[in-house]
Design a protein around this motif. Structure first.
Motif, short mmCIF file in Angstrom:
data_model
loop_
_atom_site.label_atom_id
_atom_site.label_comp_id
_atom_site.label_asym_id
_atom_site.label_seq_id
_atom_site.Cartn_x
_atom_site.Cartn_y
_atom_site.Cartn_z
N SER A 7 0.70 -1.12 0.09
CA SER A 7 -0.02 -0.03 -0.02
C SER A 7 0.92 1.17 -0.09
CB SER A 7 -1.04 -0.11 1.12
OG SER A 7 -0.23 -0.16 2.54
N LYS A 8 1.92 1.09 0.70
CA LYS A 8 2.94 2.03 0.82
C LYS A 8 3.56 2.42 -0.67
CE LYS A 8 5.04 3.59 4.98
NZ LYS A 8 4.67 2.97 6.09
N PHE A 9 3.68 1.43 -1.22
CA PHE A 9 4.54 1.52 -2.78
C PHE A 9 3.52 2.02 -3.58
CE2 PHE A 9 4.78 -0.81 -6.80
CZ PHE A 9 6.33 -0.48 -7.03
N TYR A 10 2.21 1.69 -3.79
CA TYR A 10 1.31 2.33 -4.67
C TYR A 10 1.14 3.84 -4.52
CZ TYR A 10 0.15 -2.41 -6.05
OH TYR A 10 0.48 -3.77 -6.56
N LEU A 11 1.10 4.13 -2.98
CA LEU A 11 0.89 5.56 -2.92
C LEU A 11 2.10 6.19 -3.19
CD1 LEU A 11 -1.26 7.12 -1.29
CD2 LEU A 11 -0.19 6.93 0.76
N PHE A 12 3.29 5.88 -2.82
CA PHE A 12 4.55 6.50 -3.23
C PHE A 12 4.67 6.83 -4.69
CE2 PHE A 12 6.83 5.48 0.98
CZ PHE A 12 5.96 6.42 1.75
N LYS A 13 4.27 5.43 -5.43
CA LYS A 13 4.42 5.52 -6.95
C LYS A 13 3.60 6.72 -7.53
CE LYS A 13 3.32 2.21 -10.62
NZ LYS A 13 2.00 1.72 -10.21
N LEU A 14 2.38 6.60 -6.93
CA LEU A 14 1.51 7.81 -7.44
C LEU A 14 2.20 8.99 -7.29
CD1 LEU A 14 -1.44 8.38 -8.52
CD2 LEU A 14 -1.91 8.70 -6.10
N ALA A 15 2.85 9.48 -6.09
CA ALA A 15 3.15 10.76 -5.88
C ALA A 15 4.53 10.86 -6.86
CB ALA A 15 3.85 10.76 -4.41
N ILE A 16 5.19 9.92 -7.29
CA ILE A 16 6.30 10.14 -7.86
C ILE A 16 5.84 10.63 -9.24
CG2 ILE A 16 8.24 9.03 -9.30
CD1 ILE A 16 9.11 7.78 -6.74
N GLU A 17 4.78 9.83 -9.79
CA GLU A 17 4.13 10.16 -11.14
C GLU A 17 3.67 11.53 -11.26
OE1 GLU A 17 2.87 5.52 -12.07
OE2 GLU A 17 1.19 7.04 -11.51
N GLN A 18 3.06 12.17 -10.29
CA GLN A 18 2.59 13.23 -10.15
C GLN A 18 3.61 14.34 -9.90
OE1 GLN A 18 -0.51 13.91 -10.57
NE2 GLN A 18 -1.23 11.93 -10.67
N GLY A 19 5.05 13.84 -9.78
CA GLY A 19 6.16 14.92 -9.57
C GLY A 19 6.52 15.34 -8.27
N HIS A 20 5.79 14.73 -7.27
CA HIS A 20 6.15 15.28 -6.07
C HIS A 20 7.41 14.37 -5.27
CE1 HIS A 20 2.56 17.37 -6.07
NE2 HIS A 20 1.74 16.11 -6.16
N PRO A 45 0.74 -8.01 -5.35
CA PRO A 45 0.78 -6.97 -6.70
C PRO A 45 -0.51 -6.89 -7.54
CG PRO A 45 2.66 -8.65 -6.72
CD PRO A 45 1.53 -8.93 -5.53
N LYS A 46 -1.56 -7.67 -7.13
CA LYS A 46 -2.77 -7.39 -7.73
C LYS A 46 -3.73 -6.27 -6.97
CE LYS A 46 -3.32 -11.91 -9.72
NZ LYS A 46 -3.55 -13.22 -9.67
N LEU A 47 -3.35 -6.14 -5.71
CA LEU A 47 -4.22 -5.25 -4.94
C LEU A 47 -4.83 -4.09 -5.71
CD1 LEU A 47 -2.44 -5.48 -1.33
CD2 LEU A 47 -4.74 -6.20 -2.08
N LEU A 48 -3.93 -3.52 -6.35
CA LEU A 48 -4.16 -1.92 -6.93
C LEU A 48 -5.50 -2.32 -7.72
CD1 LEU A 48 -3.76 0.97 -6.15
CD2 LEU A 48 -2.39 0.85 -8.32
N ASP A 49 -5.36 -3.21 -8.67
CA ASP A 49 -6.26 -3.68 -9.76
C ASP A 49 -7.48 -3.85 -8.84
OD1 ASP A 49 -4.14 -3.48 -11.48
OD2 ASP A 49 -4.06 -5.73 -11.58
N TRP A 50 -7.81 -4.74 -7.85
CA TRP A 50 -8.91 -4.65 -7.26
C TRP A 50 -9.36 -3.68 -6.42
CZ3 TRP A 50 -6.88 -9.55 -4.00
CH2 TRP A 50 -6.63 -10.60 -4.90
N THR A 51 -8.56 -2.80 -6.02
CA THR A 51 -9.03 -1.33 -5.44
C THR A 51 -9.62 -0.63 -6.57
OG1 THR A 51 -7.19 -1.58 -3.89
CG2 THR A 51 -8.43 0.34 -4.39
N ALA A 52 -8.93 -0.79 -7.84
CA ALA A 52 -9.72 0.09 -8.95
C ALA A 52 -11.05 -0.37 -9.35
CB ALA A 52 -8.64 -0.04 -10.10
N LYS A 53 -11.30 -1.71 -9.11
CA LYS A 53 -12.58 -2.18 -9.53
C LYS A 53 -13.49 -1.81 -8.25
CE LYS A 53 -11.38 -6.43 -11.95
NZ LYS A 53 -11.07 -7.72 -11.69
N ILE A 54 -13.10 -1.86 -7.09
CA ILE A 54 -14.22 -1.35 -6.04
C ILE A 54 -14.61 -0.01 -6.06
CG2 ILE A 54 -14.29 -1.53 -3.70
CD1 ILE A 54 -12.42 -3.84 -3.50
N THR A 55 -13.63 0.83 -6.24
CA THR A 55 -13.77 2.20 -6.09
C THR A 55 -14.26 2.67 -7.49
OG1 THR A 55 -11.38 2.66 -6.53
CG2 THR A 55 -12.08 2.60 -4.25
N LEU A 56 -14.11 2.01 -8.53
CA LEU A 56 -15.00 2.50 -9.91
C LEU A 56 -16.24 2.26 -9.75
CD1 LEU A 56 -12.03 2.07 -12.54
CD2 LEU A 56 -13.04 4.33 -11.60
N GLY A 57 -16.94 1.39 -8.64
CA GLY A 57 -18.16 1.19 -8.67
C GLY A 57 -18.63 -0.17 -9.34
#
Lengths: 487, 182
Positions: free
Chosen positions: A401-414, A475-487
């Motif tokens: 979960s930390k990894f996905y959060l930090f990866k997103l932050a790097i992609e956004q340029g922070h 490794p699959k957690l983010l895909d599942w999260t995307a499925k859940i939070t996209l409704g």
């Protein structure tokens, strides 16, 4: 009667969005009266089971609510709403189970305690779906007011009352700031709307002489939210409130309101203030950086595990603010949701052990964990799993979960902030491992430990199992999260 | 004389607003609790005056009935029933006063600056007012009707949440004050 008729029609159309929280409010009210009259004085502990079932039913209703928007743009059910509603309900359920042994030991079982948890959870469910600053503000107040009372619940203990008082004063003050910020934004957009989507359009069109007004308004809303999620420098209340509150409520405070407030945070800043992100990006990055540094450094010196978890939760909020800063609100919401879910599991596991060792609410010092590995190897191992996962050590689920959060932050340029987050994570590992070392390498004190109650054992088993299972599927957690939070 | 009266009539809102601020200041700074309550009453009456001068008669009358009538009486009861001499003796936070004053000063300067720029700034094209369609709406519908439409149509959800908040406040007060728990 065209007005009344249209009112009734729109009510019938919009009500299904709210079945979950409405059910909780009705059931909690009925539990207080006439429910409490029917149950004898000796059967008060039955209320925890009733509250658990009610909350589970309310959560299920919210999960099956139709997607859409209603109440003249005040409330919206989408994947993100449901995801964060699920987190709030889960945290509420865990809290109810955690509460039972300690309230039994203290002989403080009442129906009001559980009813307040239900009211608070209803407030959170409304908060995460609020798409208007007005409904957002009132839901926030409903959520917080219940928690002020719950913090001061053990009113014979001075520190509980002090904690409640402090939290109430600062909470009321921060609500005032939040409300004033909302009123400034309302004025800056010409007094037309508080709806987030419309506000976003209007703020972009604001005339040049309104820029300072918009800036002040956004900043004050930010400060109000920072108080609620306890981000540095608005965290002063949280260690005291965490330490003084009954331990199950400490667990509740560190999970549910944070999840709900962060959900609303993403929605308000991601949709409402998206167009003026230049105004709040710098302040929020300071908040995030300061929370990471101060939360982790202050946690190093704590003797009490409750205070340690309080300071570390400040640091975790700092990490999650990285998700709020994401320009893509959906992706930010997803990363925060996943982080919050895993955080919730680890935190509730750690609190289950803490409550077990506390008994009547004393021993909460890290010293009390001395030699736990020799006295209770299974318990110590469970604590080890929770703490290592909290520290984000691979391959446990907290790492992903930390990894996905930090990866997103790097992609956004922070980049700078992410580097800071990584460095402070190393500091965090130090104090979490310190507890582990105390458990495994120090001599145990004299005296036998009581066997663990079935409720706590259940929570501990489930959370540990989920952490380990989550680790396998990391490794699959983010895909599942995307499925859940996209409704 | 007549022109003076006319001026007063035009600036009724400002006069009432200043009176409300004065009442609030009395409430905060008075050493005696009864004086505090009277300051509060004065502030609430002035706010009712503000509403009336804005043409919101319903709000003004409701303010009079609920705040000036109900809540102030309740406050007076509490002041008379609760012994407040202890609270006066304990003088806390003395060391923080200079910092607090400094912060308040800075905040005051900041907000005066913000409002100055908004209202009189170089690019101020339109005055900061309520939007026209909100104002004209009120004239066609009448005051009480406007309020009811706001409460029961547009702001139904916040209104209902507010009622739950009041219920929770009641329950919370009982939880914290009840003498015996089982």
């Amino acid at each position: 009667m065209p007005f009344a008729q249209s009112l009734l029609e729109s009510l019938g159309r919009d009500l299904p969005y709210l079945y979950g929280p409405l059910f909780l409010v009705f059931a909690a009210t009925l539990m207080i009266w006439p429910g409490d009259l029917l149950v004898g004085r000796t059967n008060k502990r039955a209320w925890s089971y009733v509250a658990f079932l009610v909350l589970a039913a309310g959560g299920a209703m919210a999960l099956y609510a139709p997607l859409g928007q209603g109440f003249s743009g005040m409330f919206r059910v989408d994947g993100l709403t449901k995801g964060f509603q699920f987190l709030s309900v889960l945290a509420g359920l865990i809290t109810i189970v955690l509460s039972q042994p300690q309230l039994n030991a203290l002989r403080e079982q009442t129906v009001e305690y559980y009813a307040l948890i239900l009211f608070s959870t209803a407030g959170m469910m409304l908060l995460v779906g609020a798409t208007d600053l007005v409904s957002m503000y009132f839901s926030l107040e409903l959520m917080a007011l219940c928690i002020y009372v719950l913090v001061a619940y053990l009113r014979h203990q001075e520190r509980s009352v002090e904690a409640g008082m402090k939290y109430f004063m600062l909470g009321a003050f921060s609500s005032g700031i939040l409300l004033y910020g909302i009123s400034l934004l309302f004025a800056a957009t010409g007094g037309l709307t508080t709806n987030l989507a419309e506000l976003n359009e209007k703020l972009a069109l604001a005339t040049p002489n309104h820029t300072l007004l918009v800036f002040a308004g956004v900043l004050m809303v930010l400060v109000g939210f920072a108080f609620k999620v306890a981000a540095v420098p608005f965290h002063m209340w949280s260690p005291d409130a965490y330490e003084g509150a009954p331990t199950p409520i400490t667990a509740f405070m560190s999970m549910a309101p944070k999840a709900a407030a962060l959900g609303a945070f993403v929605r308000v800043f991601g949709t409402g203030f998206h167009g003026v992100s230049g105004e709040w990006m710098l302040p929020i990055s300071f908040l995030a950086g300061a929370s990471m540094v101060l939360g982790n450094v202050a946690a190093l010196r704590q003797q009490s595990l409750k205070r340690l978890l309080a300071y570390s939760s400040i640091a975790h909020v700092g990490y999650m603010l990285l998700g709020v800063m994401s320009a893509d609100a959906q992706a930010g919401g997803q990363a925060i949701w996943l982080y919050m879910l895993t955080y919730l599991l680890m935190q509730s596991g750690a609190f289950a052990i803490l409550i077990h060792l506390q008994g009547k609410g004393e021993g909460e010092r890290i010293d009390d964990f001395r030699g736990l590995a020799r006295r209770r190897p299974v318990l110590a191992f469970a604590m080890l799993v929770c703490l290592l996962s909290l520290a984000g050590i691979p391959p446990l689920v907290g790492f992903f979960s930390k990894f996905y959060l930090f990866k997103l932050a790097i992609e956004q340029g922070h980049i700078t902030l992410t580097v800071l987050a990584l460095l402070t994570s190393a500091v965090a590992a130090f104090y979490y491992l310190n507890v582990v070392a105390t458990m495994y390498f120090k001599e145990a004190p004299e005296g036998e430990l009581k066997p663990m109650g079935s409720g706590l054992a259940l929570i501990l088993t489930v959370t540990c199992a989920l952490i380990l299972v989550g680790t396998l599927f990391g490794p699959k957690l983010l895909d599942w999260t995307a499925k859940i939070t996209l409704g | 004389m007549e022109s003076l009266l006319l001026k007063i009539g035009q600036n009724l809102f400002l006069i009432f607003a200043v009176m409300a601020l004065a009442g609030a200041a009395v409430m905060v700074f008075a050493r005696n609790a009864v004086h505090s309550v009277i300051g509060f009453l004065f502030a609430m009456l002035s706010v009712a005056g503000c509403y009336l001068s804005l043409g919101a008669e319903f709000m003004g009358v409701a303010q009079l009935l609920i705040y000036a009538g109900g809540i102030v009486v309740l406050f007076l009861f509490v002041v008379m029933l609760v012994e407040l001499s202890k609270a006066r003796e304990a003088r806390r936070f003395q060391g923080q006063t200079p910092f607090a004053l400094l912060l308040v000063g800075a905040g005051l300067v900041a907000f005066v600056g913000i409002f100055w720029q908004t209202i009189f700034g170089a690019s101020a094209t339109e005055p900061l007012t309520l939007s026209q369609n909100l104002v004209s709406h009120g004239e066609t519908l009448g005051n009480a009707q406007m309020v009811s439409r706001g409460l029961f149509a547009e702001y139904l959800l916040p209104f209902e949440i507010l009622s739950v908040i009041l219920l929770v406040a009641l329950v919370g007060a009982v939880v914290l004050a009840k003498a015996e728990r089982v």
